[in-house]
Design a protein around this motif. Structure first.
Motif, short mmCIF file in Angstrom:
data_model
loop_
_atom_site.label_atom_id
_atom_site.label_comp_id
_atom_site.label_asym_id
_atom_site.label_seq_id
_atom_site.Cartn_x
_atom_site.Cartn_y
_atom_site.Cartn_z
N GLY A 1 49.66 73.31 24.10
CA GLY A 1 50.09 72.82 22.80
C GLY A 1 49.40 71.52 22.41
O GLY A 1 49.07 71.31 21.24
N ARG A 2 49.19 70.66 23.38
CA ARG A 2 48.50 69.40 23.08
C ARG A 2 47.03 69.63 22.74
O ARG A 2 46.46 68.91 21.94
N ASN A 59 45.85 72.51 21.38
CA ASN A 59 45.74 73.35 20.19
C ASN A 59 47.09 73.39 19.46
O ASN A 59 47.77 74.42 19.45
N PRO A 60 47.48 72.26 18.85
CA PRO A 60 48.81 72.18 18.26
C PRO A 60 49.05 73.16 17.11
O PRO A 60 50.16 73.66 16.96
N LYS A 61 48.04 73.48 16.33
CA LYS A 61 48.23 74.44 15.23
C LYS A 61 48.59 75.82 15.75
O LYS A 61 49.46 76.50 15.21
N MET A 62 47.93 76.25 16.81
CA MET A 62 48.19 77.56 17.38
C MET A 62 49.62 77.63 17.92
O MET A 62 50.36 78.57 17.66
N LYS A 96 52.16 75.74 17.11
CA LYS A 96 53.09 75.64 15.98
C LYS A 96 53.27 77.01 15.32
O LYS A 96 54.39 77.43 15.00
N ALA A 97 52.17 77.73 15.14
CA ALA A 97 52.24 79.07 14.55
C ALA A 97 52.99 80.03 15.47
O ALA A 97 53.81 80.84 15.02
N TYR A 98 52.74 79.92 16.77
CA TYR A 98 53.44 80.76 17.75
C TYR A 98 54.95 80.49 17.72
O TYR A 98 55.75 81.42 17.71
#
Length: 113
Positions: free
Chosen positions: A20-21, A23-26, A28-30
């Motif tokens: 998450g750190r 790739n925060p967008k991924m 967040k979408a998950y």
């Protein structure tokens, strides 16, 4: 024992945070997918977790099994409910194997012509 589930769960949670750190967008979408599935509140948390366990078994995801078994416990699922869920997953996998067996025979017959 197949896995040390008590160690696997925190390991997954820690690794999840690390991804998450980076790739925060991924992530967040998950996370939004899970939130969206619970949004209409037609299914209670326990039912959603039991379904998640069945899917985790049919997709052979140990991490998913650990996370959703823990969530099912927290949602109040009994061992008997989990066992019934697993019986459903087993029967579905057998059904899927049967359907893919039919597809295989169809492929064989089509290719043999």
């Amino acid at each position: 024992m197949f896995n040390n589930w008590s160690e696997l769960l925190p390991t997954i949670q820690k690794a999840f945070g690390a991804l998450g750190r980076s790739n925060p967008k991924m992530v967040k979408a998950y996370m939004a997918l899970g939130e969206a599935s619970a949004e209409n509140e037609v299914l209670d948390a326990k039912t959603r977790e039991l379904i998640s366990i069945a899917v985790a078994v049919t997709t052979r995801c140990d991490g998913c099994i650990a996370v959703h078994a823990d969530a099912a416990i927290k949602a109040g699922a009994s061992r008997e409910e989990v066992a019934a869920t697993l019986a459903t997953a087993v029967s579905l996998n057998a059904g899927a194997a049967y359907i893919y067996s039919l597809r295989t025979l169809e492929a064989y017959d089509s290719l043999k012509k």
